[in-house]
Design an enzyme around this catalytic site. Structure first.
Site, PDB file in Angstrom:
ATOM      1  N   TYR A  82     -30.786  15.893  30.537  1.00 34.96           N
ATOM      2  CA  TYR A  82     -30.183  16.603  31.689  1.00 34.96           C
ATOM      3  C   TYR A  82     -31.178  16.615  32.847  1.00 34.96           C
ATOM      4  O   TYR A  82     -30.859  16.170  33.954  1.00 34.96           O
ATOM      5  CB  TYR A  82     -29.802  18.041  31.315  1.00 34.96           C
ATOM      6  CG  TYR A  82     -29.753  18.971  32.514  1.00 34.96           C
ATOM      7  CD1 TYR A  82     -30.834  19.819  32.796  1.00 34.96           C
ATOM      8  CD2 TYR A  82     -28.671  18.968  33.372  1.00 34.96           C
ATOM      9  CE1 TYR A  82     -30.815  20.633  33.911  1.00 34.96           C
ATOM     10  CE2 TYR A  82     -28.644  19.789  34.482  1.00 34.96           C
ATOM     11  CZ  TYR A  82     -29.724  20.628  34.744  1.00 34.96           C
ATOM     12  OH  TYR A  82     -29.712  21.446  35.859  1.00 34.96           O
TER      13      TYR A  82
ATOM     14  N   LYS B 114     -31.500  14.515  36.825  1.00 39.22           N
ATOM     15  CA  LYS B 114     -31.800  15.107  38.145  1.00 39.22           C
ATOM     16  C   LYS B 114     -32.951  14.343  38.801  1.00 39.22           C
ATOM     17  O   LYS B 114     -32.941  14.048  39.994  1.00 39.22           O
ATOM     18  CB  LYS B 114     -32.169  16.586  37.997  1.00 39.22           C
ATOM     19  CG  LYS B 114     -31.050  17.474  37.495  1.00 39.22           C
ATOM     20  CD  LYS B 114     -29.882  17.505  38.455  1.00 39.22           C
ATOM     21  CE  LYS B 114     -28.780  18.445  38.014  1.00 39.22           C
ATOM     22  NZ  LYS B 114     -27.616  18.424  38.914  1.00 39.22           N
TER      23      LYS B 114
ATOM     24  N   SER C 210     -32.935  20.485  40.333  1.00 39.18           N
ATOM     25  CA  SER C 210     -33.373  21.558  39.445  1.00 39.18           C
ATOM     26  C   SER C 210     -34.886  21.575  39.306  1.00 39.18           C
ATOM     27  O   SER C 210     -35.535  20.519  39.325  1.00 39.18           O
ATOM     28  CB  SER C 210     -32.743  21.354  38.058  1.00 39.18           C
ATOM     29  OG  SER C 210     -33.372  22.176  37.104  1.00 39.18           O
TER      30      SER C 210
HETATM   31  C1  WQD Z   1     -34.092  31.220  30.424  1.00 49.26           C
HETATM   32  C2  WQD Z   1     -35.032  31.912  29.449  1.00 49.26           C
HETATM   33  C3  WQD Z   1     -35.081  30.932  27.250  1.00 49.26           C
HETATM   34  C4  WQD Z   1     -30.939  31.952  26.217  1.00 49.26           C
HETATM   35  C5  WQD Z   1     -32.096  25.780  32.280  1.00 49.26           C
HETATM   36  C6  WQD Z   1     -32.227  24.447  32.988  1.00 49.26           C
HETATM   37  C7  WQD Z   1     -32.228  24.670  34.476  1.00 49.26           C
HETATM   38  C8  WQD Z   1     -30.964  25.357  34.873  1.00 49.26           C
HETATM   39  C9  WQD Z   1     -30.888  26.694  34.132  1.00 49.26           C
HETATM   40  C10 WQD Z   1     -28.696  24.688  34.495  1.00 49.26           C
HETATM   41  C11 WQD Z   1     -35.809  30.930  28.578  1.00 49.26           C
HETATM   42  C12 WQD Z   1     -34.514  32.345  27.213  1.00 49.26           C
HETATM   43  C13 WQD Z   1     -32.136  31.814  26.911  1.00 49.26           C
HETATM   44  C14 WQD Z   1     -30.903  32.719  25.029  1.00 49.26           C
HETATM   45  C15 WQD Z   1     -33.237  33.209  25.293  1.00 49.26           C
HETATM   46  N1  WQD Z   1     -29.919  24.448  34.657  1.00 49.26           N
HETATM   47  N2  WQD Z   1     -33.255  32.443  26.454  1.00 49.26           N
HETATM   48  N3  WQD Z   1     -32.062  33.326  24.618  1.00 49.26           N
HETATM   49  O1  WQD Z   1     -33.881  26.996  30.156  1.00 49.26           O
HETATM   50  O2  WQD Z   1     -34.980  28.257  32.087  1.00 49.26           O
HETATM   51  O3  WQD Z   1     -33.230  26.556  32.574  1.00 49.26           O
HETATM   52  O4  WQD Z   1     -30.930  26.443  32.711  1.00 49.26           O
HETATM   53  O5  WQD Z   1     -28.064  25.621  34.873  1.00 49.26           O
HETATM   54  O6  WQD Z   1     -32.279  23.404  35.129  1.00 49.26           O
HETATM   55  O7  WQD Z   1     -33.469  23.865  32.621  1.00 49.26           O
HETATM   56  O8  WQD Z   1     -32.584  28.702  31.523  1.00 49.26           O
HETATM   57  O9  WQD Z   1     -31.181  30.634  30.937  1.00 49.26           O
HETATM   58  O10 WQD Z   1     -31.425  28.744  29.247  1.00 49.26           O
HETATM   59  O11 WQD Z   1     -33.328  30.280  29.667  1.00 49.26           O
HETATM   60  O12 WQD Z   1     -34.272  33.765  24.884  1.00 49.26           O
HETATM   61  O13 WQD Z   1     -29.845  32.883  24.332  1.00 49.26           O
HETATM   62  O14 WQD Z   1     -34.257  32.691  28.549  1.00 49.26           O
HETATM   63  O15 WQD Z   1     -35.967  30.712  26.155  1.00 49.26           O
HETATM   64  O16 WQD Z   1     -37.111  31.450  28.381  1.00 49.26           O
HETATM   65  P1  WQD Z   1     -33.774  27.624  31.497  1.00 49.26           P
HETATM   66  P2  WQD Z   1     -32.036  29.592  30.307  1.00 49.26           P
END
Ligand code: WQD
Length: 342
Positions: free
Chosen positions: A152, A156, A127
């Site tokens: 998490y 990785k 990741s």
């Molecule tokens: C994306 C953006 C949030 C939800 C993580 C892991 C990565 C991978 C994907 C597992 C961010 C914003 C999110 C919500 C929001 N692993 N958001 N409201 O955090 O970039 O990556 O997940 O699958 O390894 O680190 O992904 O989709 O959680 O967030 O505003 O309800 O959307 O702040 O900017 P992230 P995400």
């Protein structure tokens, strides 16, 4: 005779899409999965798309005996693609030991028992989170790997370090670690997609479940970042593009084309999109007004993350074919199909 590939976590989101592409590329697939964050129905979904039902071993990779015998049973496999892991960032912060135990023990048992059977090719689901707060953008594979914020992410990073040490020994292991940016989207058929257990952590499933009326409101975690509209930037990549990259990486291993025993590739599009841009695109594509509210930042969120994809393009002969609109449209088509299945 088709070459056999063992896919751990193959009933999961990225795993199942990769299994589809493997079957379409004439590989024989054995899925190992404990169904802790997936559903056995995924096997039928894969069959519906490919016409082939993959073999399935229901087991917990933390169980040494079960894992040992599964690899013995499938010792004719030529490679392992390892997806099996817990992946919820926030959950890992609340319950670090559960994450270290599950993600690392599963990895170690898989590696130990596949090597015991002489299965020397290994592809790892890593990741972009291993980069922590990137020192430069776009991120290249040479970017310093930092101490990821979440347990998490740290599982990785540690996994990649295990691979680094293993390939230095006489293990004959040939490995490729694929660092995913933000996988979203669903198979174009609408028969396969992301199906998180419980409340989604990730943005895209939360958007589609809000639009489908399953969730009341999407919370946008902060709009005070130093970005075009104040919301964080991510490199969203279509899950089928991601799946196709795994087939390319596998072919590189099987054709012995590697330059070194452990290779690492970023898998992204090279383009960054903000949260509000994703929301606006969703509303434009679906003609649905999404109910969302700007709230406080989420701890641990990084401001900007997007990939330099040159290495994967050059060495894997791979690049993304699907844009944001197709990612979003396919996610919504999948959500609508799920509703019809209820
Ligand atoms: C994306 C953006 C949030 C939800 C993580 C892991 C990565 C991978 C994907 C597992 C961010 C914003 C999110 C919500 C929001 N692993 N958001 N409201 O955090 O970039 O990556 O997940 O699958 O390894 O680190 O992904 O989709 O959680 O967030 O505003 O309800 O959307 O702040 O900017 P992230 P995400």
């Amino acid at each position: 005779m088709s070459q056999k590939i063992i896919v751990t976590g193959g009933c999961g989101y990225i795993g199942s899409h990769t299994v589809v592409e493997l079957i379409l590329n004439n590989f024989e697939v054995v899925i190992i999965d404990d169904l802790s964050n997936s559903n056995k129905k995924t096997l039928e979904r894969i069959e519906k798309i490919t016409g082939k039902l993959p073999s399935f071993e229901f087991l917990d990779l933390k169980n040494e005996e079960e894992t040992k015998s599964a690899f013995k049973k499938h010792k004719d496999a030529v490679a392992v693609i390892h997806f099996a892991a817990f992946k919820a960032v926030a959950e890992s912060v609340k319950n670090p030991l559960m994450y270290y135990k599950n993600n690392l023990l599963s990895l170690i048992n898989t590696l130990e028992f596949q090597l015991e059977q002489g299965i020397n090719n290994f592809i790892f689901s890593s990741s972009a989170t291993v980069y922590g707060v990137p020192e430069e953008l776009p991120i290249t594979e040479e970017n310093e790997v930092q101490r990821p914020f979440s347990p998490y992410g740290n599982t990785k990073k540690i996994a990649e370090e295990v691979l680094e040490d293993l390939v230095k020994t006489a293990s004959n292991l040939s490995a490729i670690s694929l660092r995913y940016f933000n996988p979203i989207g669903a198979h174009e058929s609408g028969f396969l997609g992301e199906l998180p257990n419980g409340t989604p952590n990730n943005l895209m499933p939360y958007i589609t479940q809000t639009a489908a009326g399953i969730r009341k409101e999407l919370q946008v975690y902060g709009n005070d970042y130093d970005t075009k509209d104040g919301t964080p930037i991510r490199d969203y990549i279509h899950v089928v593009d991601l799946a196709e990259a795994h087939v390319k990486a596998l072919q590189r291993l099987l054709n012995n084309e590697q330059n070194k025993p452990l290779e690492i590739y970023n898998l992204g599009t090279g383009n960054g999109s903000s949260v509000l841009e994703i929301i606006k695109s969703f509303e434009k594509i679906t003609n649905i007004s999404l109910n969302y509210k700007i709230v406080e930042r989420r701890p641990g969120d990084v401001e900007k993350l997007y990939a330099n994809t040159a290495l994967a393009k050059d060495k894997l002969n791979w690049e993304c074919k699907r844009g944001i609109d197709e990612m979003i449209a396919s996610s919504w088509k999948w959500e609508e199909n799920l509703k019809k299945e209820q």
